[in-house]
Design an enzyme around this catalytic site. Sequence first.
Site, PDB file in Angstrom:
ATOM      1  N   ASP A 252       0.903  -5.868  -4.258  1.00  0.00           N
ATOM      2  CA  ASP A 252       0.061  -6.757  -5.051  1.00  0.00           C
ATOM      3  C   ASP A 252      -1.098  -7.144  -4.140  1.00  0.00           C
ATOM      4  OD1 ASP A 252      -1.004  -8.361  -7.032  1.00  0.00           O
ATOM      5  OD2 ASP A 252       0.912  -9.286  -7.552  1.00  0.00           O
ATOM      6  N   TRP A 253      -2.164  -7.656  -4.747  1.00  0.00           N
ATOM      7  CA  TRP A 253      -3.414  -7.815  -3.997  1.00  0.00           C
ATOM      8  C   TRP A 253      -3.246  -8.808  -2.834  1.00  0.00           C
ATOM      9  CZ3 TRP A 253      -3.329  -3.920  -6.654  1.00  0.00           C
ATOM     10  CH2 TRP A 253      -4.427  -3.118  -6.899  1.00  0.00           C
TER      11      TRP A 253
END
Length: 731
Positions: A252-253
């Site tokens: 995930d970012w």
Amino acid sequence: MLSSIALPLLALASTAFAAAGDGDWTVAYAKATTALAKLTQANKISLVTGTGWEKGPCVGNTASISTIGYPALCLQDGPLGVRYAQQVTAFPAGITVGSTWDTSLLYERGYALGSESKALGIHVQLGPVGGPLGKIPAAGRNWEGFSNDPYLSGVAMASTINGMQAAGVQACAKHLIGNEQEKERDTINSVIDDRVNHELYLWPFAESVKANVTSVMCSYNKFGGSWACESEALLTSLLKNELDFQGYVLSDWAAQHTTAGSANAGLDMAMPGDNFGDNNFLWGTALQNAVSSGQVAQSRLNDMAKRILAAWYFVGQDVDYPTVIGWTSWNGGYGGPDVQSDHKNVARSVARDGIVLLKNTNNALPLKNPASLAIIGQDAIVNPAGPNACTDRSCDIGTLAMGWGSGTADFPYLIAPLDAIKTQAALDGTAIITSTTDTAASGASAASSAATAIVFINADSGEGYITVEGAAGDRLNLDPWHNGNALVTAVANVGKPTIVVIHSVGPLILETIVALPSVVAIVWAGLPGQESGNALVDVLYGSTSPSGKLPYTIAKTTGDYGTAFQSGQDNYAEDLYIDYRHFDKSAITPRYEFGFGLSYTTFSYSALTISALSTSPGSSATIPGGISNLYDVVATATATITNNGTVAGSEVSQLYIGLPSSAPTSPVRQLRGFSKLALAVGQKKTATFAIRRKDLSYWDVTAKKWTLPSGSFKISVGASSRDLRLTGTLS
Ligand SMILES: *[C@@H]1O[C@H](CO)[C@@H](O)[C@H](O)[C@H]1NC(C)=O
Ligand SMILES: *[C@@H]1O[C@H](CO)[C@@H](O)[C@H](O)[C@H]1NC(C)=O
């Protein structure tokens, strides 16, 4: 308009949907191995490391590699439409397609999503969502997923992934795992018992892997004490070894925390590369150094690269794939091609068939040429500043058609309920009186001048990086927003027949509304996307009978759910008992149970047949999804469903199983099949439920394997989890 083709659940177990490319991992890996041999070490590093936030047109980008014809990979949100783009379709959210219980529509929506992404040059579309599963009803991002039942979520994940990848885009099953709340999502430690994980939270991901999903996104939180994106137990032992996942894991970012730790745990791609533009890359040169110094094995880097290449070949993106031309995420997404095609039809079908009719006293609905209608509430109109006025839908102004956060898309247009009702009213000669605020007094005044009142209320939630009306992602409570209960009460107290339409991200406590005698109908319209009003009119006026069923339970009080937001560490103490599993165990009567939904017609259930349990052991080989024989159909049940009412309609029949007493303590019943059948008046059809070995097994924590308990299984088939019409045993 699309017809609802009834696709029996058999499809999940036995029909392989071809991916756009070879659809064959062996072929894809052979090509990846050949390509890998042509790569320099720098190429491999660039393949696995994002270029950095806003360093490329998409929310995630990697560099191109000309020697193998590999493109600058474009990864883009999200699960209900292409984020940061224009002239794209804003589909209904996951939770609304979940409430259709329609595998054909799930597939068609997935195919349309994938087609739009492909036409824009996007290689990886960041969806669908299997986590959060939704154990906490007020959690902010539950609406991005399909249901808090793992079986329904699993079917929905697989159908969506099959559709997306058949269209040519790489799907991304997210967020693995334990990201069940927005509160403290970047730090919370999710400690999930192994059985609970297998039977609830991991299940939709296992079905995704079985469906050949090409990528998986690990989540922000910790899993059993390690960051989810740095957990060897999660990424390597569970996902890659036990489930035999063939694709790659991307973070995930900025969910990555270390260089060697993430690489050695099994992360394959760092996104977006740096930490949202700080130019601090944990991979890139740092990974190259870690490999040189032996902290990360060369074979691990090769494996990362091979997985990413194989996924690209698997869906056929090496042949004639479009490139991103003319648009970027960072200019509002303008300038790209119009990719909408006729997808508004799929959007409308999903929004229509996802509507759940909760209450309909004396057939108050459908409307029959009413002389006058009062349309009340801000949720009946589009935000006067425009449907996209708030960034990432970060406000609850006007009708609610999606939640907020990264899982949103810009509306090309938004048909509000009032717009579509006015169109119908003009045909019928119905006078329309409006009060398009949430002010109780003006709502009551409008109701007093009309024959029938329709009140619109909503409840919103989203991703925690945005706070809306005091809610930092997660909802503050399970009440309607903007004093919706007061608005409905004031209108109902006028005494006219009152229809309540609710747009909501998830369950609400409806006791105030249900208790009002004038409230003759409650229409649960979910998060319908751009075709909101049109879909609603289809149902309100009866051109289509409502056929959605609740993908979660609506309780009488919040405390009845037995789950709550946690701080620091969440031990998942509710065990297997979330949603209806908890209500059944604790004998709590819900207001509207899981799987519930009314129609304008009625259905009778008859002739349950249950085959003998197969004794064939099947293959114990490991395939994507786990041990092969888990997915063998070991029994089949059928039931006859008859439309014995007066109009056409579709019925979702549901199969629940209860494990024999030889199994460890287990939920009273669990969903393990469903079938949606379209039936003309008087028509009967057979619902067929293909029951797989996994559907009858429990996870044995000691033996660390799925185990089929001996003894006889309780089988129930019904119209909801509590309206069980037929029962039998399987042995
Ligand atoms: C997954 O891919 C394999 C080939 O590697 C194929 O045999 C199988 O049918 C595919 N499964 C689905 C559900 O598409
Ligand atoms: C239709 O079947 C249901 C369930 O068996 C039954 O309750 C209902 O009375 C039937 N309706 C008619 C019109 O026969």
